[in-house]
Enzyme design. Structure first.
Site, short mmCIF file in Angstrom:
data_model
loop_
_atom_site.label_atom_id
_atom_site.label_comp_id
_atom_site.label_asym_id
_atom_site.label_seq_id
_atom_site.Cartn_x
_atom_site.Cartn_y
_atom_site.Cartn_z
N CYS A 65 51.40 -26.06 -42.39
CA CYS A 65 52.11 -25.37 -41.31
C CYS A 65 51.74 -23.90 -41.18
CB CYS A 65 53.62 -25.50 -41.48
SG CYS A 65 54.21 -24.84 -43.02
N ASP A 86 52.55 -21.34 -43.09
CA ASP A 86 53.55 -20.37 -43.53
C ASP A 86 53.05 -19.63 -44.77
OD1 ASP A 86 56.55 -22.41 -42.87
OD2 ASP A 86 55.18 -21.32 -41.53
N CYS A 127 58.62 -20.61 -40.53
CA CYS A 127 59.77 -21.17 -39.82
C CYS A 127 61.09 -20.76 -40.47
CB CYS A 127 59.66 -22.69 -39.78
SG CYS A 127 59.81 -23.45 -41.40
N CYS A 187 59.22 -26.78 -47.10
CA CYS A 187 59.58 -25.36 -47.14
C CYS A 187 60.27 -25.03 -48.47
CB CYS A 187 60.53 -25.01 -46.00
SG CYS A 187 59.81 -25.24 -44.38
#
Lengths: 141, 171
Positions: free
Chosen positions: A42, A44, A68, A111
C-alpha cells in the site's frame, strides 16, 4: 462495535483525528531507538522512536506515519502502549492486539502488522546502539 | 512485438506479453472496443444487452487504466506470471530508500508555496521515470523478482503523486 461498510471504527477515528505522540526524538541519542518501516503493498511508511531510561524502561515514544487512517491509528496506539514497558515487554506487543483494540477490518490488518514491525525495528535499533560489538560478533558467528 | 493488446484479462493470453507498450496503439484499441460496446449505442436495446454493454464498457475502462499506467501494468504482468506483489514489510535493508520517502512526505506535509510544490512534483516525476526504465529492463530480461522490488518502490512514489495532486487542488 466493528466497522460498518467503509466507515472507520470510532477507535480508529479517535487515534486518527487525535493521534498521540506525533513527532520525533533525537535519533542520535544513545538511548533512542528508531524504527523505519514500509508496507510495499500500500505504500505506507512509518517511523517509530522510543526513548529508554537507564533501567531499560521506555519513557517516551514518538511516531510519524504517512498512510491510511488505520496505519496512523495503529502507530499512535503503538506509541501509547510501549510507554512504561520494558524493552522486553514491548517486544511482546502483537499486531493482533493492536488490530483488536482498534477493531480493524481484515483488509486493514496489515496496518497493525506494520506497527508491530515498527516497534520491533525501533527496539532492535536501540539494542544495537547499546552493544554494537556484541551485534557484530553475533553476525559473524 | 505484439504487446498486451487484449484489453480484457482473459484475452491477454499471449506468450509474448511484454511490459513495454505502444501507448497510441493501446488507446486506439481501447477506443475501438469502446465504440463496439458503449452504452450510448444500446440505449434502445433490450435490458440484457444494456447490462452487457455497461459491464463490458466498465471492464474495458478498467483494463485500459491498468495497462496505461506503468505501476498497475507491471503488477498485472507479475500476476500473469504467477508472482505475488511484495507483501513483506520493508525495513533495514531499505532504510536509505524509506528515509527518502519519509523526507519527501515530510516536505509535502509542510505548508508551502507553488514553487516548492513544483520542485517536489519534478522530483517525484524524475524518480518515477527512472523506476519505470528499470522495471522495463527487468521485465525484458525476465527478472521478475527484481521487477517486483522495483514495483514496490513505485508504489511509494505513486502515493506521493496522489498526495501532491490533492495539495494542488484549491481548497
Amino acid at each position: 462495535p466493528g466497522a460498518v461498510g467503509n466507515a472507520l471504527p470510532s477507535q480508529v477515528v479517535d487515534h486518527y483525528e487525535n493521534p498521540r505522540n506525533v513527532g520525533s526524538l533525537d535519533r542520535n541519542a544513545k538511548n533512542v531507538g528508531t524504527g523505519l518501516v514500509g508496507a510495499p503493498a500500500c505504500g505506507d511508511v512509518m517511523k517509530l522512536q522510543v526513548e529508554v531510561d537507564e533501567n531499560g524502561r521506555i519513557v517516551d515514544a514518538r511516531f510519524k506515519t504517512f498512510g491510511c487512517g488505520s496505519a496512523i491509528a495503529s502507530s499512535s496506539l503503538a506509541t501509547e502502549w510501549v510507554k512504561g514497558k520494558t524493552v522486553d515487554e514491548a517486544l511482546k506487543i502483537k499486531n493482533t492486539d493492536i488490530a483488536k483494540e482498534l477493531c480493524l477490518p481484515p483488509v486493514k490488518l496489515h496496518c497493525s502488522m506494520l506497527a508491530e514491525d515498527a516497534i520491533k525495528a525501533a527496539l532492535a535499533d536501540y539494542k544495537l546502539k547499546q552493544d554494537p560489538n556484541k551485534e557484530e560478533a553475533e553476525k559473524k558467528a | 512485438a505484439r504487446r498486451a493488446a487484449g484489453l480484457t484479462p482473459p484475452s491477454v493470453a499471449r506468450s509474448d506479453r511484454s511490459f513495454r507498450i505502444d501507448a497510441q496503439q493501446l488507446q486506439r484499441r481501447f477506443r475501438s472496443l469502446q465504440r463496439a460496446v458503449h452504452p450510448d449505442r444500446f440505449s434502445r436495446s433490450p435490458p440484457e444487452e444494456q447490462l452487457y454493454s455497461e459491464q463490458h464498457s466498465s471492464l474495458i475502462n478498467k483494463a485500459y487504466q491498468t495497462l496505461l499506467h506503468p505501476l498497475s501494468r507491471g503488477l498485472y504482468l507479475l500476476e500473469l506470471n504467477g508472482v505475488e506483489p511484495a507483501q513483506e514489510t520493508d525495513s533495514d535493508a531499505d532504510s536509505v530508500f524509506l528515509t527518502e520517502i519519509m523526507e519527501i512526505n515530510e516536505k509535502l506535509a509542510e505548508p508551502k508555496n507553488d514553487d516548492m510544490l513544483q520542485e517536489i512534483e519534478t522530483l517525484i516525476k524524475v524518480k518515477q521515470e527512472e523506476l519505470t526504465k528499470e522495471v522495463t529492463a527487468a521485465f525484458e530480461r525476465d527478472d521478475l523478482q527484481e521487477a517486483k522490488k522495483l514495483l514496490a518502490k513505485m508504489k511509494y512514489f505513486a502515493n506521493l503523486e496522489d498526495k501532491l495532486k490533492d495539495k494542488k487542488i484549491p481548497s
